[in-house]
Design an enzyme around this catalytic site. Structure first.
Site, PDB file in Angstrom:
ATOM      1  N   THR A   1       0.554  -1.155   0.154  1.00 30.44           N
ATOM      2  CA  THR A   1      -0.032   0.406   0.181  1.00 30.44           C
ATOM      3  C   THR A   1       0.970   0.794   0.089  1.00 30.44           C
ATOM      4  O   THR A   1       2.168   1.296   0.507  1.00 30.44           O
ATOM      5  CB  THR A   1      -0.948  -0.399   1.546  1.00 30.44           C
ATOM      6  N   ASP A   2       0.120   2.371  -0.319  1.00 32.72           N
ATOM      7  CA  ASP A   2       1.286   3.659  -0.613  1.00 32.72           C
ATOM      8  C   ASP A   2       0.353   4.750   0.593  1.00 32.72           C
ATOM      9  O   ASP A   2      -0.427   3.842   1.911  1.00 32.72           O
ATOM     10  CB  ASP A   2       0.634   4.544  -1.737  1.00 32.72           C
ATOM     11  N   ALA A   3       1.019   5.667   0.720  1.00 38.04           N
ATOM     12  CA  ALA A   3       0.664   6.511   1.783  1.00 38.04           C
ATOM     13  C   ALA A   3      -1.014   6.783   1.874  1.00 38.04           C
ATOM     14  O   ALA A   3      -1.610   7.229   2.783  1.00 38.04           O
ATOM     15  CB  ALA A   3       1.305   7.757   1.159  1.00 38.04           C
ATOM     16  N   MET A   4      -1.687   6.879   1.204  1.00 35.11           N
ATOM     17  CA  MET A   4      -2.719   6.759   0.934  1.00 35.11           C
ATOM     18  C   MET A   4      -3.953   6.081   1.618  1.00 35.11           C
ATOM     19  O   MET A   4      -4.981   5.609   1.622  1.00 35.11           O
ATOM     20  CB  MET A   4      -4.094   7.507  -0.629  1.00 35.11           C
TER      21      MET A   4
ATOM     22  N   VAL B   1      -3.802   2.663  -0.227  1.00 30.51           N
ATOM     23  CA  VAL B   1      -4.997   1.400  -0.922  1.00 30.51           C
ATOM     24  C   VAL B   1      -3.130   1.357  -2.319  1.00 30.51           C
ATOM     25  O   VAL B   1      -2.538   1.862  -1.473  1.00 30.51           O
ATOM     26  CB  VAL B   1      -5.343   2.656  -2.123  1.00 30.51           C
TER      27      VAL B   1
END
Length: 136
Positions: A15-18, A20
């Site tokens: 996943t990324d910083a958002m 997702v």
């Protein structure tokens, strides 16, 4: 033609910083699906390479519909959609296993080459694999 389904669990590192799944991970899961499809018909990548067949990616497409998130269990469907003399194309769908929601669709087109990346005709290079794909 041939179709195979496998499951992948989204880990936190995917996943990324958002929160997702980072977009390039879907391409990685296309490869995992392709590997499992080949294994399911008795030709894992390692065997293909030992027999002098390489499948470098020539083109790739991915269409994002809904995001996957940490701990989702994903169902990756891979299917061989086209086999030509020296290319093979696979289509992919990635769904959230719990709901069946379609998250991603895509495809990859691969050259069929030898170890020097010179095109080879699969029918001539590996007739058994060619026949399995055609009959699949």
């Amino acid at each position: 033609m041939i179709e195979h389904k496998n499951l992948i669990r989204v880990i936190y590192a995917d996943t990324d910083a958002m929160g997702v799944v980072y977009h390039t991970n879907y391409i990685k899961w296309f490869e995992a699906g392709r590997s499992e499809l080949l294994r399911s018909i008795g030709y894992p990548y390692s065997q293909l390479e030992e027999e002098g067949v390489m499948l470098p990616v020539a083109e790739c497409s991915c269409k994002y519909k809904l995001p996957a998130v940490y701990d989702d269990l994903l169902e990756v469907t891979s299917r061989i959609s086209e086999l030509k003399a020296a290319t093979i194309t696979l289509d992919y769908e990635i769904r959230r296993a719990a709901t069946g929601e379609l998250l991603v669709t895509g495809w990859t087109k691969h050259a069929i080459t030898d170890h020097s990346f010179k095109p080879v005709r699969l029918r001539n290079k590996n007739r058994a694999l060619y026949d399995r794909i055609i009959e699949g």
